[in-house]
Design a protein around this motif. Structure first.
Motif, PDB file in Angstrom:
ATOM      1  N   ALA A 157       5.513   4.359   1.913  1.00 42.37           N
ATOM      2  CA  ALA A 157       4.836   2.370   1.616  1.00 42.37           C
ATOM      3  C   ALA A 157       5.011   2.038   2.744  1.00 42.37           C
ATOM      4  O   ALA A 157       5.725   2.219   3.219  1.00 42.37           O
ATOM      5  N   ARG A 158       4.366   0.866   2.323  1.00 45.02           N
ATOM      6  CA  ARG A 158       4.609   0.204   3.559  1.00 45.02           C
ATOM      7  C   ARG A 158       4.561  -1.583   2.369  1.00 45.02           C
ATOM      8  O   ARG A 158       3.713  -1.695   1.783  1.00 45.02           O
ATOM      9  N   ILE A 159       5.096  -2.570   3.096  1.00 46.26           N
ATOM     10  CA  ILE A 159       5.552  -3.602   2.245  1.00 46.26           C
ATOM     11  C   ILE A 159       4.615  -4.574   2.227  1.00 46.26           C
ATOM     12  O   ILE A 159       3.663  -5.542   2.185  1.00 46.26           O
ATOM     13  N   ALA A 160       4.188  -4.893   4.502  1.00 47.02           N
ATOM     14  CA  ALA A 160       3.783  -5.890   4.678  1.00 47.02           C
ATOM     15  C   ALA A 160       2.244  -6.106   4.564  1.00 47.02           C
ATOM     16  O   ALA A 160       1.565  -5.176   4.509  1.00 47.02           O
ATOM     17  N   HIS A 161       2.224  -7.030   4.085  1.00 40.54           N
ATOM     18  CA  HIS A 161       0.111  -7.160   3.722  1.00 40.54           C
ATOM     19  C   HIS A 161      -0.559  -6.788   4.991  1.00 40.54           C
ATOM     20  O   HIS A 161      -0.692  -6.890   6.372  1.00 40.54           O
ATOM     21  N   TYR A 162      -1.609  -6.293   4.895  1.00 39.30           N
ATOM     22  CA  TYR A 162      -2.616  -6.299   5.534  1.00 39.30           C
ATOM     23  C   TYR A 162      -4.149  -6.105   5.125  1.00 39.30           C
ATOM     24  O   TYR A 162      -4.234  -5.449   4.620  1.00 39.30           O
ATOM     25  N   TYR A 163      -4.992  -7.274   5.789  1.00 37.53           N
ATOM     26  CA  TYR A 163      -6.075  -7.449   5.625  1.00 37.53           C
ATOM     27  C   TYR A 163      -7.534  -6.491   6.427  1.00 37.53           C
ATOM     28  O   TYR A 163      -8.730  -7.246   6.466  1.00 37.53           O
ATOM     29  N   GLY A 164      -7.263  -5.715   7.742  1.00 34.01           N
ATOM     30  CA  GLY A 164      -7.771  -5.020   7.897  1.00 34.01           C
ATOM     31  C   GLY A 164      -8.522  -4.463   7.249  1.00 34.01           C
ATOM     32  O   GLY A 164      -8.718  -3.450   5.953  1.00 34.01           O
ATOM     33  N   ASP A 165      -9.449  -3.067   8.382  1.00 29.68           N
ATOM     34  CA  ASP A 165      -9.751  -2.191   8.127  1.00 29.68           C
ATOM     35  C   ASP A 165      -9.167  -0.518   7.219  1.00 29.68           C
ATOM     36  O   ASP A 165      -7.404  -0.165   8.149  1.00 29.68           O
ATOM     37  N   MET A 166      -8.811  -0.041   6.038  1.00 28.16           N
ATOM     38  CA  MET A 166      -8.507   0.860   5.174  1.00 28.16           C
ATOM     39  C   MET A 166      -8.643   2.033   6.671  1.00 28.16           C
ATOM     40  O   MET A 166      -6.787   2.825   6.020  1.00 28.16           O
ATOM     41  N   LYS A 167      -8.806   1.786   7.582  1.00 27.30           N
ATOM     42  CA  LYS A 167      -7.889   3.228   8.568  1.00 27.30           C
ATOM     43  C   LYS A 167      -7.707   3.189   9.413  1.00 27.30           C
ATOM     44  O   LYS A 167      -6.094   3.622   9.758  1.00 27.30           O
ATOM     45  N   PHE A 168      -6.724   1.862   9.424  1.00 23.56           N
ATOM     46  CA  PHE A 168      -4.937   1.412   9.839  1.00 23.56           C
ATOM     47  C   PHE A 168      -3.938   2.553   8.569  1.00 23.56           C
ATOM     48  O   PHE A 168      -3.313   2.405   9.466  1.00 23.56           O
ATOM     49  N   PHE A 169      -4.337   2.888   7.702  1.00 26.09           N
ATOM     50  CA  PHE A 169      -3.368   3.477   7.231  1.00 26.09           C
ATOM     51  C   PHE A 169      -3.657   4.666   6.834  1.00 26.09           C
ATOM     52  O   PHE A 169      -2.926   5.359   6.851  1.00 26.09           O
ATOM     53  N   ALA A 216       1.153  -1.108   0.498  1.00 27.37           N
ATOM     54  CA  ALA A 216      -0.109  -0.037   0.048  1.00 27.37           C
ATOM     55  C   ALA A 216       0.666   0.851  -0.375  1.00 27.37           C
ATOM     56  O   ALA A 216       1.986   1.540   0.399  1.00 27.37           O
ATOM     57  N   MET A 217       0.433   2.084  -0.726  1.00 23.70           N
ATOM     58  CA  MET A 217       1.204   3.506  -0.763  1.00 23.70           C
ATOM     59  C   MET A 217       0.362   4.598   0.125  1.00 23.70           C
ATOM     60  O   MET A 217      -1.255   4.753  -0.417  1.00 23.70           O
ATOM     61  N   GLY A 218       0.680   5.584   0.664  1.00 17.86           N
ATOM     62  CA  GLY A 218       0.052   6.754   1.392  1.00 17.86           C
ATOM     63  C   GLY A 218       0.301   8.506   0.826  1.00 17.86           C
ATOM     64  O   GLY A 218       1.624   8.159   0.895  1.00 17.86           O
ATOM     65  N   TRP A 219      -0.154   9.591   1.346  1.00 18.92           N
ATOM     66  CA  TRP A 219       0.120  10.830   1.270  1.00 18.92           C
ATOM     67  C   TRP A 219      -0.173  11.436   2.860  1.00 18.92           C
ATOM     68  O   TRP A 219      -0.984  10.724   3.130  1.00 18.92           O
ATOM     69  N   PHE A 220       1.112  11.507   2.932  1.00 21.61           N
ATOM     70  CA  PHE A 220       0.982  12.605   4.086  1.00 21.61           C
ATOM     71  C   PHE A 220       1.312  13.646   4.108  1.00 21.61           C
ATOM     72  O   PHE A 220       1.398  14.552   2.913  1.00 21.61           O
ATOM     73  N   ARG A 221       0.752  14.943   5.190  1.00 17.69           N
ATOM     74  CA  ARG A 221       1.797  16.571   5.041  1.00 17.69           C
ATOM     75  C   ARG A 221       2.320  16.478   6.278  1.00 17.69           C
ATOM     76  O   ARG A 221       1.185  16.609   7.354  1.00 17.69           O
TER      77      ARG A 221
END
Length: 129
Positions: A98-110, A33-38
């Motif tokens: 970027a996150r390497i490990a898989h995570y299958y829970g709620d997207m709020k985790f990201f 997964a990938m994310g944007w922060f500010r």
């Protein structure tokens, strides 16, 4: 180790648009997964948007929902943050993660900083009123 390079920042008037690309290299096949922060001046880094590498699932901060859009181009190993209807309060340094490990829970985790393994150097976005 995944390397991330953001670009596309700059100065824009309120109501304008910018698109921020984040190019990933080195082990991109392992990205989950990938994310944007500010980070705005004097404030802590905050979550903006996230996308699973499959592109199927996305998640946004309430402050940008309906104005920003995250997408990915796996062929180019690039994630984009399209920012429309920009406001002065969107002024910040924008970081890709970027996150390497898989995570299958709620997207709020990201939305969490510690959900990610790799970070870019950031790109400055300034919105004038």
């Amino acid at each position: 180790q995944v390397q991330l390079v953001e670009s596309g920042g700059g100065l824009v008037e309120a109501g304008g648009s910018l698109r921020l690309p984040c190019a990933a290299s080195g082990g991109t096949f392992s990205i989950y997964a990938m994310g944007w922060f500010r980070r705005a001046p004097g404030k802590e880094r905050e979550f903006v948007a996230a996308v699973a590498w499959s592109g199927i699932s996305t998640f946004y901060a309430d402050s940008v929902k309906g104005r920003f859009s995250i997408s990915r181009d796996n062929a180019k190993n690039t994630v984009y943050l399209q920012m429309n209807s920009l406001k002065p309060e969107d002024t910040a340094v924008y970081y890709c993660a970027a996150r390497i490990a898989h995570y299958y829970g709620d997207m709020k985790f990201f939305t969490r900083n510690d959900a990610y393994d790799n970070w870019g150097q950031g790109t400055q976005v300034t919105v004038s009123s």
